[in-house]
Design a protein around this motif. Structure first.
Motif, PDB file in Angstrom:
ATOM      1  N   ALA A 151       0.525  -3.843  12.679  1.00  0.00           N
ATOM      2  CA  ALA A 151       0.876  -4.546  11.445  1.00  0.00           C
ATOM      3  C   ALA A 151       0.245  -5.938  11.415  1.00  0.00           C
ATOM      4  N   ASP A 152       0.210  -6.591  12.559  1.00  0.00           N
ATOM      5  CA  ASP A 152      -0.418  -7.915  12.650  1.00  0.00           C
ATOM      6  C   ASP A 152      -1.914  -7.814  12.367  1.00  0.00           C
ATOM      7  N   PHE A 153      -2.543  -6.759  12.892  1.00  0.00           N
ATOM      8  CA  PHE A 153      -3.963  -6.513  12.656  1.00  0.00           C
ATOM      9  C   PHE A 153      -4.206  -6.265  11.164  1.00  0.00           C
ATOM     10  N   ALA A 154      -3.313  -5.483  10.544  1.00  0.00           N
ATOM     11  CA  ALA A 154      -3.447  -5.192   9.117  1.00  0.00           C
ATOM     12  C   ALA A 154      -3.340  -6.464   8.287  1.00  0.00           C
ATOM     13  N   GLU A 155      -2.407  -7.341   8.645  1.00  0.00           N
ATOM     14  CA  GLU A 155      -2.235  -8.593   7.918  1.00  0.00           C
ATOM     15  C   GLU A 155      -3.472  -9.478   8.065  1.00  0.00           C
ATOM     16  N   LEU A 156      -4.030  -9.482   9.263  1.00  0.00           N
ATOM     17  CA  LEU A 156      -5.235 -10.273   9.488  1.00  0.00           C
ATOM     18  C   LEU A 156      -6.391  -9.741   8.640  1.00  0.00           C
ATOM     19  N   LEU A 157      -6.530  -8.419   8.571  1.00  0.00           N
ATOM     20  CA  LEU A 157      -7.591  -7.819   7.763  1.00  0.00           C
ATOM     21  C   LEU A 157      -7.430  -8.196   6.290  1.00  0.00           C
ATOM     22  N   MET A 158      -6.206  -8.117   5.798  1.00  0.00           N
ATOM     23  CA  MET A 158      -5.968  -8.433   4.392  1.00  0.00           C
ATOM     24  C   MET A 158      -6.228  -9.905   4.100  1.00  0.00           C
ATOM     25  N   GLY A 159      -6.023 -10.747   5.100  1.00  0.00           N
ATOM     26  CA  GLY A 159      -6.289 -12.162   4.913  1.00  0.00           C
ATOM     27  C   GLY A 159      -7.747 -12.436   4.613  1.00  0.00           C
ATOM     28  N   TYR A 160      -8.621 -11.555   5.084  1.00  0.00           N
ATOM     29  CA  TYR A 160     -10.053 -11.737   4.835  1.00  0.00           C
ATOM     30  C   TYR A 160     -10.569 -10.822   3.721  1.00  0.00           C
ATOM     31  N   LEU A 161      -9.813  -9.755   3.410  1.00  0.00           N
ATOM     32  CA  LEU A 161     -10.228  -8.884   2.311  1.00  0.00           C
ATOM     33  C   LEU A 161      -9.858  -9.487   0.963  1.00  0.00           C
ATOM     34  N   SER A 162      -8.705 -10.146   0.895  1.00  0.00           N
ATOM     35  CA  SER A 162      -8.230 -10.683  -0.384  1.00  0.00           C
ATOM     36  C   SER A 162      -9.254 -11.581  -1.081  1.00  0.00           C
ATOM     37  N   PRO A 163      -9.929 -12.500  -0.361  1.00  0.00           N
ATOM     38  CA  PRO A 163     -10.960 -13.303  -1.042  1.00  0.00           C
ATOM     39  C   PRO A 163     -12.105 -12.452  -1.585  1.00  0.00           C
ATOM     40  N   ALA A 164     -12.447 -11.382  -0.853  1.00  0.00           N
ATOM     41  CA  ALA A 164     -13.531 -10.508  -1.310  1.00  0.00           C
ATOM     42  C   ALA A 164     -13.137  -9.790  -2.591  1.00  0.00           C
ATOM     43  N   ARG A 176      -0.041  -5.381  -0.911  1.00  0.00           N
ATOM     44  CA  ARG A 176      -0.811  -6.003   0.155  1.00  0.00           C
ATOM     45  C   ARG A 176      -0.449  -5.389   1.507  1.00  0.00           C
ATOM     46  N   GLU A 177       0.833  -5.188   1.734  1.00  0.00           N
ATOM     47  CA  GLU A 177       1.286  -4.624   3.015  1.00  0.00           C
ATOM     48  C   GLU A 177       0.743  -3.212   3.219  1.00  0.00           C
ATOM     49  N   TYR A 178       0.852  -2.382   2.193  1.00  0.00           N
ATOM     50  CA  TYR A 178       0.447  -0.989   2.351  1.00  0.00           C
ATOM     51  C   TYR A 178      -1.069  -0.804   2.329  1.00  0.00           C
ATOM     52  N   VAL A 179      -1.747  -1.614   1.547  1.00  0.00           N
ATOM     53  CA  VAL A 179      -3.214  -1.565   1.582  1.00  0.00           C
ATOM     54  C   VAL A 179      -3.707  -1.989   2.961  1.00  0.00           C
ATOM     55  N   GLY A 180      -3.104  -3.042   3.509  1.00  0.00           N
ATOM     56  CA  GLY A 180      -3.471  -3.489   4.850  1.00  0.00           C
ATOM     57  C   GLY A 180      -3.228  -2.418   5.893  1.00  0.00           C
ATOM     58  N   ALA A 181      -2.076  -1.733   5.785  1.00  0.00           N
ATOM     59  CA  ALA A 181      -1.767  -0.659   6.733  1.00  0.00           C
ATOM     60  C   ALA A 181      -2.772   0.481   6.618  1.00  0.00           C
TER      61      ALA A 181
END
Length: 223
Positions: A151-164, A176-181
């Motif tokens: 879950a921590d990895f997913a949150e980190l990924l979303m932190g960099y995907l959101s700007p894109a 955001r949570e489920y897309v990250g997962a």
């Protein structure tokens, strides 16, 4: 993994005003060094023999320490497995954040850099086997640790995907949570398939393949 210096456990004690020492080294520091030696030995054995086949006798032989020192830091072999997993994941997370924070250019380039970092880690047997194989199916407790880091990895990924995707991080937290997962699962499963194929594809090919998932997700989020 960090290199751990050898330690002579027969050194004579000395007393200081703050903490008892042996040959000028604090007892707590020596205990930390012994703990790290067990973690290194555990990683070696869990990769070569597997968690279930690793015995205390093998562990003490590999570490050069007695089981008395093992129980100084761990209550069970499961505790050691968790410590090995957390050590590998902590090192990976630090490296990943460094790579992502230092990556320049468009968000796509940052995502590519992050994926490259992950698959480079998966190309190392100790990381791939322990973090995505040996910890699975051991116990609910170990599964909970694995889920937390995923879950921590997913949150980190979303932190960099959101700007894109030009999506504010505060917008639709459930999505955001489920897309990250979903993204974390896609990356991890691609890595597992890659490992099981004995790295049949090149690093560039596996990165390109998973990058399409990220870019497609980013495009979908922009709608």
């Amino acid at each position: 993994m960090r290199n751990i210096p050898p330690m002579n456990d027969t050194a004579s004690p000395q007393t200081t005003s703050s903490e008892r020492t042996y040959s000028g080294v604090a007892i707590s520091e020596r205990a930390a060094v012994r703990r790290q030696r067990f973690i290194q030995a555990g990683i070696t054995l869990f990769v070569s023999n597997g968690y279930q086949a690793t015995t205390m006798r093998k562990l003490t032989a590999e570490s050069g320490l007695t089981n008395r020192y093992f129980y100084e830091s761990f209550q069970s072999m499961e505790d050691l497995l968790i410590a090995c997993y957390e050590s590998l994941m902590s090192d990976f997370r630090d490296q990943l954040k460094t790579v992502l924070d230092s990556a320049s250019g468009e968000p796509e380039q940052r995502i590519r850099a992050g994926l490259t970092c992950f698959f480079q880690a998966m190309s190392k047997p100790e990381f791939a086997r322990i973090t995505h194989s040996e910890v699975l199916g051991v116990s609910p407790r170990v599964e909970a640790v694995y889920s937390r880091y995923t879950a921590d990895f997913a949150e980190l990924l979303m932190g960099y995907l959101s700007p894109a995707a030009d999506v504010p991080s505060s917008e639709n937290s459930t999505q955001r949570e489920y897309v990250g997962a979903a993204l974390a699962g896609a990356v991890i499963n691609a890595g597992i398939v890659w490992v099981r194929s004995r790295y049949a594809a090149s690093l560039e090919e596996i990165v390109d393949a998973t990058l399409t998932v990220f870019l497609g997700t980013a495009n979908q989020l922009q709608r």
